[in-house]
Scaffold this active site. Structure first.
Site, PDB file in Angstrom:
ATOM      1  N   LEU A 132      53.140  57.022  44.156  1.00 37.01           N
ATOM      2  CA  LEU A 132      54.545  56.613  44.223  1.00 37.01           C
ATOM      3  C   LEU A 132      55.174  56.745  42.838  1.00 37.01           C
ATOM      4  O   LEU A 132      54.468  56.858  41.835  1.00 37.01           O
ATOM      5  CB  LEU A 132      54.627  55.170  44.717  1.00 37.01           C
ATOM      6  CG  LEU A 132      54.140  54.998  46.162  1.00 37.01           C
ATOM      7  CD1 LEU A 132      53.841  53.544  46.466  1.00 37.01           C
ATOM      8  CD2 LEU A 132      55.172  55.549  47.139  1.00 37.01           C
ATOM      9  N   CYS A 142      59.897  60.852  38.042  1.00 40.48           N
ATOM     10  CA  CYS A 142      60.087  60.152  36.760  1.00 40.48           C
ATOM     11  C   CYS A 142      58.789  60.076  35.957  1.00 40.48           C
ATOM     12  O   CYS A 142      58.739  60.559  34.824  1.00 40.48           O
ATOM     13  CB  CYS A 142      60.689  58.779  36.993  1.00 40.48           C
ATOM     14  SG  CYS A 142      60.556  57.724  35.544  1.00 40.48           S
ATOM     15  N   CYS A 147      61.437  61.559  33.299  1.00 35.24           N
ATOM     16  CA  CYS A 147      61.785  60.588  32.238  1.00 35.24           C
ATOM     17  C   CYS A 147      60.608  60.275  31.322  1.00 35.24           C
ATOM     18  O   CYS A 147      60.796  60.141  30.107  1.00 35.24           O
ATOM     19  CB  CYS A 147      62.271  59.265  32.805  1.00 35.24           C
ATOM     20  SG  CYS A 147      63.053  59.346  34.388  1.00 35.24           S
ATOM     21  N   HIS A 154      50.935  56.391  37.584  1.00 31.99           N
ATOM     22  CA  HIS A 154      50.926  56.598  39.045  1.00 31.99           C
ATOM     23  C   HIS A 154      50.034  55.548  39.716  1.00 31.99           C
ATOM     24  O   HIS A 154      50.374  54.980  40.752  1.00 31.99           O
ATOM     25  CB  HIS A 154      50.361  57.972  39.393  1.00 31.99           C
ATOM     26  CG  HIS A 154      51.131  59.118  38.811  1.00 31.99           C
ATOM     27  ND1 HIS A 154      52.432  59.009  38.394  1.00 31.99           N
ATOM     28  CD2 HIS A 154      50.774  60.413  38.608  1.00 31.99           C
ATOM     29  CE1 HIS A 154      52.837  60.192  37.941  1.00 31.99           C
ATOM     30  NE2 HIS A 154      51.856  61.055  38.067  1.00 31.99           N
ATOM     31  N   PHE A 156      69.531  39.429  12.798  1.00 34.42           N
ATOM     32  CA  PHE A 156      69.725  40.396  11.726  1.00 34.42           C
ATOM     33  C   PHE A 156      68.374  40.798  11.131  1.00 34.42           C
ATOM     34  O   PHE A 156      67.528  39.935  10.968  1.00 34.42           O
ATOM     35  CB  PHE A 156      70.602  39.750  10.648  1.00 34.42           C
ATOM     36  CG  PHE A 156      71.159  40.727   9.684  1.00 34.42           C
ATOM     37  CD1 PHE A 156      72.191  41.571  10.051  1.00 34.42           C
ATOM     38  CD2 PHE A 156      70.634  40.824   8.403  1.00 34.42           C
ATOM     39  CE1 PHE A 156      72.697  42.488   9.145  1.00 34.42           C
ATOM     40  CE2 PHE A 156      71.144  41.747   7.505  1.00 34.42           C
ATOM     41  CZ  PHE A 156      72.178  42.571   7.881  1.00 34.42           C
TER      42      PHE A 156
HETATM   43  C1  COM Z   1      59.508  54.789  37.301  1.00 40.70           C
HETATM   44  C2  COM Z   1      59.186  55.050  38.705  1.00 40.70           C
HETATM   45  S1  COM Z   1      58.556  55.729  36.198  1.00 40.70           S
HETATM   46  S2  COM Z   1      59.653  53.732  39.646  1.00 40.70           S
HETATM   47  O1  COM Z   1      61.105  53.614  39.584  1.00 40.70           O
HETATM   48  O2  COM Z   1      59.057  52.487  39.080  1.00 40.70           O
HETATM   49  O3  COM Z   1      59.207  53.907  40.988  1.00 40.70           O
END
Ligand code: COM
Length: 518
Positions: A71, A75, A80, A130, A496
């Site tokens: 899943l 990304c 990303c 993953h 700061f």
């Molecule tokens: C982000 C993948 S790397 S998810 O949005 O967490 O499924």
């Protein structure tokens, strides 16, 4: 493999994903007893994962299906996550090069990095993220899934996968987007990559790169290739960072950043129209017309396609006949409903912006609506960022946009407009301290744009490092119906030094009845 009753550790998940990748053996995490789902999410990327989790949290039953054995979607696999790995490396490399020979920094000639090595580091490591997503979704979020098997949507109430048929009340399509292919002679030569094929297929060390396109991806990857020591040329039709989707990028910020990209040695050719790629089996050069219509040749051994992505709408249309817009995106309303009853579409599939926040919140929006909460999601305005060597971050209006919208605009800027950045080590912010002391002109640029009449901030702009975090919250404060005034900013408690000096700079002006630029 049926994983439902198994307790699988993270290292075991990593191994399973390794073993199943490229096979057609499904990974099945489905509760016994059959029954009808509230929603089947086709696509287990960010939209599907967050949508299914939200639906589950609201008491619904969700099934997620993905063709990959994990899943999280593109990304963590191709987009990303590698981009951030490469951009972080680019910033480190560029710092070494800019400060070469000073303090502990090596001499300029010694600074070179292997793009291939870094790609391999990413390939080796990506399955751990993953694995986490498979583990979390099953063991913590209690969402059912079938992975490593492509779905077929029969109708809005029936989905088939891996020889099984599932019944549902709704289908949520989140099947993403892919790189738009190049349409020009030579587009099939070896040596042409995009953000996905770079991490999947690169098998040599590039030494001379031509980037086609001026998208965020083009800028970010071009900066990385150059920083690694691979001489890079960007061929872009529009002025860099002046495409329509980047209209909130402030012109002072743009000039500063593009100037610095040029300073790092990147050749940026604006007004360019690529015509063909030439080579003998492999790429050897790109031919492009310049702004005056003259054909020019750019030698290279590596071409990077940064022309943007297109939604994967073909299957959605074929399965269910959902309406698709001129850009190829599935049409969805503010509740993520498509033209077909009980069919929702989310994430990159519904077009720009192809950003993480939008994907996750689209999934959540579909889930809420499916569960009877008529929630609407408007993503026409949002905070944004991109990486050159620097991190650029912005939210709200640029100075020019604000001047069109309001009669009295005040600007707080660091360094101030009247000062030559080479003469001033400010903003001297967290993340740019070494630049501030060794190369002041690279210390960054910050700008806060204020409507002088209401005293409300209408735009924040930042070049430096580490400001993304603050911008998530500045966006919220600025977009509240009451907004945020410079006076309220001046009342906040800063930690700061910080990456963005907006609070303390606001405090310097907040006491003035008549606001003036700073
Ligand atoms: C982000 C993948 S790397 S998810 O949005 O967490 O499924």
């Amino acid at each position: 493999m049926d994983v439902r009753e198994q307790s699988i550790s993270l290292p075991e998940w990593t191994q399973i994903i390794d073993e199943y990748y490229g096979t057609d053996e499904p990974i099945v995490n489905v509760h016994a007893g059959g029954g009808v789902y509230d929603a089947i999410f086709v696509g287990g990327g960010a939209a599907g994962r967050f949508g299914s989790s939200y639906l589950r949290a609201m008491g619904g039953r969700a099934l997620v299906i993905d063709a990959w054995p994990f899943l999280g979607g593109t990304c963590p696999h191709q987009a990303c996550v590698p981009h951030h790995l490469f951009s972080e490396s680019a910033a480190l490399l560029e710092r070494e090069r800019r400060l070469a020979g000073q303090l502990w920094f090596r001499q300029e000639g010694e600074i070179k990095a292997s793009i291939l090595d870094l790609v391999e580091v990413f390939r080796k490591g990506r399955n751990t993220a993953h694995a986490f997503m498979n583990w979390q979704t099953k063991d913590q979020l209690n969402v059912e899934y079938v992975l490593n098997a492509p779905a077929t949507v029969v109708d809005p109430y029936t989905v088939e996968v891996a020889g099984m048929t599932f019944r549902t009340r709704n289908v949520v399509l989140g099947i993403g987007a892919r790189q738009r292919p190049l349409q020009m002679p030579g587009a099939d030569l070896r040596g042409i990559y995009d953000f996905a094929s770079l991490v999947e297929d690169l098998d040599y060390e590039p030494s001379r790169c031509v980037i086609l396109g001026g998208s965020k991806v083009a800028v970010e990857y071009g900066t990385f290739f150059q920083a690694a020591g691979c001489q890079t040329t960007i061929l872009t039709r529009s002025p860099l960072l002046r495409t329509r989707s980047l209209h909130h990028v402030d012109e002072d910020i743009r000039r500063y950043v593009v100037g610095n990209m040029r300073g790092s040695g990147i050749e940026i050719v604006e007004g360019a129209s690529p015509m063909s790629i030439e080579g003998n089996g492999r790429v050897q050069k790109v031919i492009a017309k310049d702004a005056n219509g003259r054909a020019r040749e750019y030698e290279c051994d590596f071409v990077f396609n940064g022309t943007g992505e297109m939604p994967n709408s073909e299957l959605a249309r074929k399965w269910l006949g959902v309406k698709v817009g001129a850009s190829g995106a599935v049409l969805a309303d503010t509740r993520m409903r498509t033209s077909v009853d009980n069919v929702y579409a989310v994430g990159d599939l519904i077009g720009a912006p192809m950003e993480m926040f939008k994907a996750r919140k689209c999934g959540m929006t579909a889930a809420r609506n499916i569960m009877g909460d008529p929630y609407e999601f408007d993503f026409s305005e949002y905070p944004d960022f991109l990486h050159t060597t620097y991190e650029m971050t912005w939210v709200g209006l640029s100075e020019d946009e604000a001047r069109q919208a309001y009669p009295n605009v005040t600007v707080i800027q660091m360094p101030p407009k009247s000062v030559n950045p080479a003469d001033l080590p400010l903003p001297c912010a967290e993340g740019t301290m070494l630049y501030a002391f060794l190369k002041p002109e690279l210390s960054g640029l910050q700008k806060c744009v204020i409507d002088g009449d209401t005293r409300k901030v209408v735009g924040f702009h930042h070049v430096g490092y580490g400001a993304k975090d603050a911008f998530q919250y500045l966006d919220y404060l600025m977009r509240r119906p009451e907004g945020i005034t410079i006076d309220e900013m001046g009342q906040m408690n800063e930690l700061f030094l910080n990456p963005e000096h907006f609070i303390q700079l606001s405090r310097l002006r907040a006491g003035n009845e008549r606001l003036a630029d700073l």
